[in-house]
Motif scaffolding. Structure first.
Motif, PDB file in Angstrom:
ATOM      1  N   GLN A  92       6.127  10.449  -3.569  1.00 53.33           N
ATOM      2  CA  GLN A  92       4.729  10.877  -3.602  1.00 53.33           C
ATOM      3  C   GLN A  92       3.803   9.773  -3.113  1.00 53.33           C
ATOM      4  O   GLN A  92       2.838  10.032  -2.392  1.00 53.33           O
ATOM      5  N   THR A  93       4.099   8.549  -3.500  1.00 51.73           N
ATOM      6  CA  THR A  93       3.273   7.415  -3.089  1.00 51.73           C
ATOM      7  C   THR A  93       3.362   7.192  -1.582  1.00 51.73           C
ATOM      8  O   THR A  93       2.340   6.991  -0.917  1.00 51.73           O
ATOM      9  N   ALA A  94       4.563   7.234  -1.050  1.00 52.31           N
ATOM     10  CA  ALA A  94       4.735   7.061   0.400  1.00 52.31           C
ATOM     11  C   ALA A  94       4.004   8.171   1.156  1.00 52.31           C
ATOM     12  O   ALA A  94       3.357   7.915   2.173  1.00 52.31           O
ATOM     13  N   GLU A  95       4.078   9.392   0.634  1.00 51.95           N
ATOM     14  CA  GLU A  95       3.386  10.509   1.280  1.00 51.95           C
ATOM     15  C   GLU A  95       1.870  10.328   1.193  1.00 51.95           C
ATOM     16  O   GLU A  95       1.160  10.550   2.169  1.00 51.95           O
ATOM     17  N   LEU A  96       1.377   9.900   0.033  1.00 51.51           N
ATOM     18  CA  LEU A  96      -0.060   9.656  -0.140  1.00 51.51           C
ATOM     19  C   LEU A  96      -0.566   8.626   0.862  1.00 51.51           C
ATOM     20  O   LEU A  96      -1.636   8.781   1.450  1.00 51.51           O
ATOM     21  N   LEU A  97       0.224   7.590   1.083  1.00 47.29           N
ATOM     22  CA  LEU A  97      -0.166   6.518   2.000  1.00 47.29           C
ATOM     23  C   LEU A  97       0.204   6.795   3.454  1.00 47.29           C
ATOM     24  O   LEU A  97      -0.138   6.013   4.331  1.00 47.29           O
ATOM     25  N   SER A  98       0.934   7.882   3.677  1.00 45.36           N
ATOM     26  CA  SER A  98       1.407   8.236   5.019  1.00 45.36           C
ATOM     27  C   SER A  98       2.244   7.110   5.623  1.00 45.36           C
ATOM     28  O   SER A  98       2.039   6.706   6.776  1.00 45.36           O
ATOM     29  N   ILE A  99       3.153   6.589   4.804  1.00 53.60           N
ATOM     30  CA  ILE A  99       4.042   5.525   5.264  1.00 53.60           C
ATOM     31  C   ILE A  99       5.487   5.903   4.946  1.00 53.60           C
ATOM     32  O   ILE A  99       5.748   6.796   4.143  1.00 53.60           O
ATOM     33  N   ASP A 100       6.394   5.193   5.568  1.00 62.66           N
ATOM     34  CA  ASP A 100       7.811   5.388   5.312  1.00 62.66           C
ATOM     35  C   ASP A 100       8.165   4.760   3.958  1.00 62.66           C
ATOM     36  O   ASP A 100       7.584   3.720   3.592  1.00 62.66           O
ATOM     37  N   PRO A 101       9.094   5.344   3.204  1.00 65.22           N
ATOM     38  CA  PRO A 101       9.493   4.742   1.921  1.00 65.22           C
ATOM     39  C   PRO A 101       9.957   3.289   2.052  1.00 65.22           C
ATOM     40  O   PRO A 101       9.769   2.496   1.134  1.00 65.22           O
ATOM     41  N   SER A 102      10.532   2.911   3.189  1.00 67.39           N
ATOM     42  CA  SER A 102      10.950   1.522   3.366  1.00 67.39           C
ATOM     43  C   SER A 102       9.739   0.587   3.431  1.00 67.39           C
ATOM     44  O   SER A 102       9.798  -0.559   2.966  1.00 67.39           O
ATOM     45  N   THR A 103       8.638   1.070   3.991  1.00 69.25           N
ATOM     46  CA  THR A 103       7.411   0.271   4.033  1.00 69.25           C
ATOM     47  C   THR A 103       6.864   0.107   2.619  1.00 69.25           C
ATOM     48  O   THR A 103       6.431  -0.985   2.234  1.00 69.25           O
ATOM     49  N   LEU A 104       6.909   1.171   1.832  1.00 60.20           N
ATOM     50  CA  LEU A 104       6.470   1.104   0.439  1.00 60.20           C
ATOM     51  C   LEU A 104       7.325   0.091  -0.326  1.00 60.20           C
ATOM     52  O   LEU A 104       6.799  -0.717  -1.097  1.00 60.20           O
ATOM     53  N   TRP A 105       8.619   0.132  -0.113  1.00 63.42           N
ATOM     54  CA  TRP A 105       9.533  -0.817  -0.761  1.00 63.42           C
ATOM     55  C   TRP A 105       9.147  -2.248  -0.400  1.00 63.42           C
ATOM     56  O   TRP A 105       9.076  -3.133  -1.254  1.00 63.42           O
ATOM     57  N   SER A 106       8.866  -2.481   0.880  1.00 64.46           N
ATOM     58  CA  SER A 106       8.496  -3.813   1.350  1.00 64.46           C
ATOM     59  C   SER A 106       7.173  -4.269   0.720  1.00 64.46           C
ATOM     60  O   SER A 106       7.058  -5.405   0.257  1.00 64.46           O
ATOM     61  N   TRP A 107       6.175  -3.395   0.716  1.00 64.24           N
ATOM     62  CA  TRP A 107       4.878  -3.731   0.128  1.00 64.24           C
ATOM     63  C   TRP A 107       5.011  -4.036  -1.355  1.00 64.24           C
ATOM     64  O   TRP A 107       4.366  -4.941  -1.863  1.00 64.24           O
TER      65      TRP A 107
END
Length: 96
Positions: free
Chosen positions: A49-64
């Motif tokens: 849900q967070t990755a979708e909210l931010l319009s980013i790939d889950p790997s980018t969310l993991w990195s952030w």
């Protein structure tokens, strides 16, 4: 002597009590509104849900998350959850 001091010296105890009461009521009302707004935005989001909210790939969310740009919360194992309010705050900080 400053103007505020003169005003204070010319204020009766009743007037002072009224001013304090009004000030406290105003501050309490503002605090109440802030808490209600904060609680309304404290929805818990999954990684997806967070990755979708931010319009980013889950790997980018993991990195952030690993870099400390976004705070994650865990309950068990490798599950991570995010607070919507903190995600929105992080976005506001990036704009500055």
């Amino acid at each position: 002597m400053s103007m505020k001091t003169i005003q204070f010296l010319q204020t009766s105890p009743e007037q002072l009590a009224d001013l304090i009461s009004i000030g406290v009521k105003t501050e309490l009302q503002q605090l109440k509104e802030e808490l209600l707004n904060k609680n309304a935005n404290d929805e818990i989001l999954t990684r997806e849900q967070t990755a979708e909210l931010l319009s980013i790939d889950p790997s980018t969310l993991w990195s952030w998350t690993n870099k400390g740009k976004i705070k994650a919360y865990g309950i068990s194992g490798s599950r991570r959850y995010y607070k919507r309010s903190e995600i929105m705050q992080a976005l506001k900080q990036l704009k500055k």
